[in-house]
Design a protein around this motif. Structure first.
Motif, mmCIF file in Angstrom:
data_model
loop_
_atom_site.group_PDB
_atom_site.id
_atom_site.type_symbol
_atom_site.label_atom_id
_atom_site.label_comp_id
_atom_site.label_asym_id
_atom_site.label_seq_id
_atom_site.Cartn_x
_atom_site.Cartn_y
_atom_site.Cartn_z
ATOM 1 N N ASN A 172 0.819 -1.208 0.000
ATOM 2 C CA ASN A 172 0.000 0.000 0.000
ATOM 3 C C ASN A 172 0.857 1.264 0.000
ATOM 4 O OD1 ASN A 172 -2.407 -1.392 -0.041
ATOM 5 N ND2 ASN A 172 -2.660 -1.384 2.186
ATOM 6 N N ASN A 214 4.626 0.992 -6.876
ATOM 7 C CA ASN A 214 4.253 -0.061 -7.824
ATOM 8 C C ASN A 214 3.334 -1.054 -7.123
ATOM 9 O OD1 ASN A 214 4.070 -1.730 -10.020
ATOM 10 N ND2 ASN A 214 6.261 -2.174 -10.153
ATOM 11 N N ARG A 215 2.158 -0.568 -6.722
ATOM 12 C CA ARG A 215 1.267 -1.368 -5.884
ATOM 13 C C ARG A 215 0.783 -2.636 -6.576
ATOM 14 N NH1 ARG A 215 -3.639 -2.758 -4.346
ATOM 15 N NH2 ARG A 215 -4.206 -2.640 -2.131
ATOM 16 N N GLU A 216 0.464 -2.539 -7.854
ATOM 17 C CA GLU A 216 -0.095 -3.689 -8.565
ATOM 18 C C GLU A 216 0.885 -4.869 -8.578
ATOM 19 O OE1 GLU A 216 -1.749 -4.883 -13.013
ATOM 20 O OE2 GLU A 216 -1.667 -2.768 -12.404
ATOM 21 N N GLU A 217 2.138 -4.580 -8.892
ATOM 22 C CA GLU A 217 3.129 -5.658 -8.912
ATOM 23 C C GLU A 217 3.375 -6.200 -7.515
ATOM 24 O OE1 GLU A 217 7.695 -6.636 -10.368
ATOM 25 O OE2 GLU A 217 7.100 -4.580 -9.940
ATOM 26 N N ARG A 218 3.465 -5.309 -6.523
ATOM 27 C CA ARG A 218 3.716 -5.754 -5.155
ATOM 28 C C ARG A 218 2.577 -6.630 -4.649
ATOM 29 N NH1 ARG A 218 7.787 -2.942 -2.272
ATOM 30 N NH2 ARG A 218 7.262 -4.384 -0.587
ATOM 31 N N GLU A 219 1.340 -6.306 -5.024
ATOM 32 C CA GLU A 219 0.218 -7.131 -4.596
ATOM 33 C C GLU A 219 0.267 -8.505 -5.256
ATOM 34 O OE1 GLU A 219 -4.666 -7.258 -4.362
ATOM 35 O OE2 GLU A 219 -3.636 -5.376 -4.835
ATOM 36 N N ARG A 220 0.583 -8.545 -6.538
ATOM 37 C CA ARG A 220 0.671 -9.828 -7.235
ATOM 38 C C ARG A 220 1.731 -10.723 -6.596
ATOM 39 N NH1 ARG A 220 1.799 -7.957 -11.756
ATOM 40 N NH2 ARG A 220 4.017 -8.456 -11.897
#
Length: 410
Positions: free
Chosen positions: A174, A178-184
């Motif tokens: 959060n 690069n939130r999207e990659e970190r969440e994946r």
């Protein structure tokens, strides 16, 4: 990527590969390396005591209790989620994913493994059953990836989340650009921990119970060591571990005797190679014969026998004997990153069970012992076939400890 090689595409949606796998592994290793593993000792000890209580209540269900204990430990550490019993949906998801992996990871198990264009045929055509299986296991794979992670995100949003690996990863993602990659990556790292810890170590502990039924003299020696070091008034802790070499030897022999992954996880060569004069072309499936490594009669005389003494010399662990961890947790960059967590849970379980219970053969209608033998299932992950045994507290004081140390009592 293994699933791509084997034709079973279901895991491509959930499992990382290539550079993404390396990123996930780094994230995973951050929370399960040898330095961090000791921080989970309170979880191991709490779950071991809960396991004793469940064995005391319904000893005939010991196989289900083993599965529950390891699922509960890894879910608590990874997601902060309490797994109340072995029928929990998270346990079921892990079992289904492991079953699918067992099928997909066996080279040649499906015709599509050898005839790649078959992956394009519709599922209704005869012989395309692998398509239906792929769809079925993909469903559970996605549940493994998303269900517990989503539950933690929801709990964080309402302020009820318990600190865990997932909560820390979510807070980091959060705050990331690069939130999207970190969440994946976070979803994949936690799901790998979840399914690996919830199921595979179950095999080693089940083999331990089987060995105790088959080799009562081993059980007696272990209990004599525990009586001398720990005594009757408390349960073993991790502080006792350096003083319990025979318990440690039982752990090693449990990992060696009936391997969880007898042929290890298949690897694939990314370039041409040569080994001892054998040419190995790029794209070859390479199987590491872990069973042969740990059943080499030169290294391990009488390898089919369960003999913890093979790891001891003068009452101490013998460093000159090959340690089963060189093969039982895999090889290379894909060696099991959670092995330290698994070994700590294995120690706590073995020590507490032997301190508290006697494990003996079940009896038939005439009161005769029912013989058991090590019959293992097929697949990349192998399990002992179900068997029966009698599990009873060793003494009145042991029974009191089982009850008093359990959180059910507290």
């Amino acid at each position: 990527m293994l699933a791509d090689l084997m034709g079973m595409k279901w895991s491509l949606a959930i499992m990382p590969y290539g550079e993404e796998w390396r990123k996930v592994r780094r994230g995973f290793h951050q929370y399960f390396n040898s330095n961090v593993a000791s921080s989970y000792i309170p979880v191991h000890e709490a779950q071991s005591r809960d396991f004793l209580w469940r064995l005391h209540q319904t000893p005939d269900d010991f196989l289900a209790h083993i599965r529950h204990a390891f699922a509960a430990s890894i879910m608590k550490v990874t997601y902060g989620i309490e797994v109340k019993d072995s029928s929990n949906e998270y346990v079921h998801i892990a079992e289904e994913v492991i079953t699918g992996f067992n099928e997909a990871a066996q080279p040649g198990h499906f015709l599509v493994d050898n005839i790649e264009w078959l992956k394009y045929i519709p599922a209704w055509i005869p012989g395309a059953g692998f398509q239906r299986k792929a769809k079925y296991y993909k469903h559970y794979g996605l549940q493994m990836l998303n269900k517990p992670f989503d539950a933690v995100q929801k709990a964080l949003a309402i302020g009820s989340a318990v600190p865990s690996i997932a909560t820390e990863m979510i807070e980091q993602m959060n705050a990331s650009d690069n939130r999207e990659e970190r969440e994946r990556l976070a979803r994949r790292a936690t799901s790998i921990a979840y399914v690996g810890g919830a199921d595979t170590t179950v095999s080693a502990v089940t083999s331990f119970f089987l060995a105790m039924v088959m080799y009562p003299e081993v059980q007696r020696k272990a209990q004599a060591e525990l009586d001398a070091v720990v005594g009757p008034n408390r349960l073993p802790t991790f502080e006792d571990r350096p003083s319990l070499p025979y318990i440690e030897a039982i752990m090693k022999e449990s990992l060696r005797w009936q391997l969880v992954t007898p042929m290890s996880v298949p690897h694939c060569t990314i370039e041409d190679d040569e080994y001892n004069g054998y040419f190995i072309p790029k794209g070859s499936v390479v199987m590491a014969a872990a069973w042969s490594i740990l059943h080499d009669p030169v290294e391990f005389p009488d390898p089919e026998a369960f003999q913890p003494e093979r790891f001891l010399k003068d009452g101490k662990l013998n460093p000159d004997v090959r340690d089963p961890t060189v093969a039982c947790f895999g090889f290379g960059r894909r060696v099991c990153a959670g092995r330290y967590f698994a070994l700590n849970q294995l120690y706590s379980t073995v020590a507490c069970v032997l301190h508290s219970f006697s494990i003996t053969p079940a009896l038939d209608e005439d009161g005769n012992p029912i013989p058991v033998e090590p019959q293992m299932s097929n697949g990349i992950v192998s399990y002992p076939a179900p068997f029966k045994c009698m599990i009873k507290p060793r003494s009145a004081s042991a029974e009191a400890l089982i009850i008093n140390e359990s959180h059910h009592q507290n």
